[in-house]
Scaffold this motif. Sequence first.
Motif, short mmCIF file in Angstrom:
data_model
loop_
_atom_site.label_atom_id
_atom_site.label_comp_id
_atom_site.label_asym_id
_atom_site.label_seq_id
_atom_site.Cartn_x
_atom_site.Cartn_y
_atom_site.Cartn_z
N LEU A 93 0.83 -1.21 0.00
CA LEU A 93 0.00 0.00 0.00
C LEU A 93 0.87 1.26 0.00
N ILE A 94 1.95 1.23 0.77
CA ILE A 94 2.86 2.37 0.82
C ILE A 94 3.48 2.61 -0.55
N ALA A 95 3.85 1.53 -1.22
CA ALA A 95 4.43 1.65 -2.55
C ALA A 95 3.42 2.20 -3.55
N ALA A 96 2.16 1.79 -3.40
CA ALA A 96 1.12 2.21 -4.36
C ALA A 96 0.59 3.61 -4.07
N ARG A 97 0.82 4.14 -2.86
CA ARG A 97 0.26 5.44 -2.48
C ARG A 97 1.32 6.53 -2.40
N GLN A 98 2.44 6.36 -3.09
CA GLN A 98 3.52 7.32 -3.01
C GLN A 98 3.12 8.70 -3.52
N THR A 99 2.15 8.76 -4.42
CA THR A 99 1.72 10.05 -4.96
C THR A 99 0.80 10.79 -3.99
N GLN A 100 -0.30 10.13 -3.56
CA GLN A 100 -1.24 10.79 -2.66
C GLN A 100 -0.80 10.79 -1.20
N ARG A 101 0.06 9.83 -0.83
CA ARG A 101 0.62 9.76 0.52
C ARG A 101 -0.47 9.86 1.59
N ALA A 131 6.62 9.17 7.08
CA ALA A 131 6.82 10.57 7.47
C ALA A 131 6.17 11.48 6.44
N GLY A 132 5.35 12.41 6.91
CA GLY A 132 4.69 13.35 6.00
C GLY A 132 3.41 12.84 5.39
N TRP A 133 3.02 11.60 5.72
CA TRP A 133 1.79 11.03 5.19
C TRP A 133 0.59 11.48 6.03
N LYS A 134 -0.58 11.50 5.40
CA LYS A 134 -1.82 11.73 6.12
C LYS A 134 -2.37 10.37 6.52
N LEU A 135 -2.39 10.11 7.81
CA LEU A 135 -2.81 8.80 8.32
C LEU A 135 -4.10 8.97 9.12
N GLU A 136 -5.14 8.29 8.70
CA GLU A 136 -6.43 8.40 9.37
C GLU A 136 -6.91 7.02 9.82
N ILE A 137 -7.24 6.92 11.08
CA ILE A 137 -7.84 5.70 11.62
C ILE A 137 -9.23 6.05 12.13
N LEU A 138 -10.24 5.49 11.51
CA LEU A 138 -11.61 5.67 11.96
C LEU A 138 -11.99 4.46 12.80
#
Length: 277
Positions: A93-101, A131-138
């Motif tokens: 997922l980290i590899a696939a989300r490098q653009t939107q982070r 680092a610098g990613w937007k991380l959301e846990i609902l």
Amino acid sequence: MTGPDYDHFCRLVRQRSGLVLTPEKAYLVSSRLAPVARTEGLGTVAQLLAVLRIGASEALVQQAVDVMATHESYFFRDAAPFEQLADSVLPPLIAARQTQRTLRIWCAACSSGQEPYSVAMILMEMGHRLAGWKLEILATDMSEPILRKASAGLYNDFEVKRGLSAERQARWFTQEPDGWRVSPKLQQMVRFRPHNLLQGSSGLGVFDVIFCRNVLIYFDIETKRQILDQLRRAMAVDGSLLLGSAETVLGVSDAVQPVPGLRGLYRPADGSLARSA
């Protein structure tokens, strides 16, 4: 315990929560409703059931339904799902989300909060990779009292020692007079809100990872199918679903498929069904 009052309560619980109470569960109903009956000044559980049938306040009805749910939880419960999250789910997922982070994780039926806080620890411990990613846990649950406990992030000695290593306890908790408080960094990552799985996932958005563990075992097959289908529609096309080790989708739903060799981990069976993130 039998009769129309008990039957009415069983129907009420099933309608509101999806939980199926059979005649064999009468002892469970009695033990969990007894404190509610005492608080309300009623002599017996039978009297409480009668009041619920005749017409009780919404607050009392919801309280009676809430206490029937099993809120058993502890940090890093069963270990394997969290190892899978760190080793098998997050890296691609980290590899696939490098653009939107951005990563969104949903802990459904989160109980008293140990699961979402465990997820938050894993994300924080990945350090520079996020680092610098937007991380959301609902984190959601149908019980508002249990959500208030989860949101407070305060746990007693017994609770913090269930599943937590001494290193993690020291790193992520601060001792207070009433117990151990979760680090503000972890609390800021988790958003708690009331939600009933029977209501579907509309309005919650799309998630990269969904935890829904040790919940389906309490539902009948049709309710399980409905919940799995709505969880599927809330997953990203490359998302993951983690269920409890005793739960299976076999013979229930074909919306998700198991990942070979990783018990309890599921991926979308048909990417065309997912909403686009």
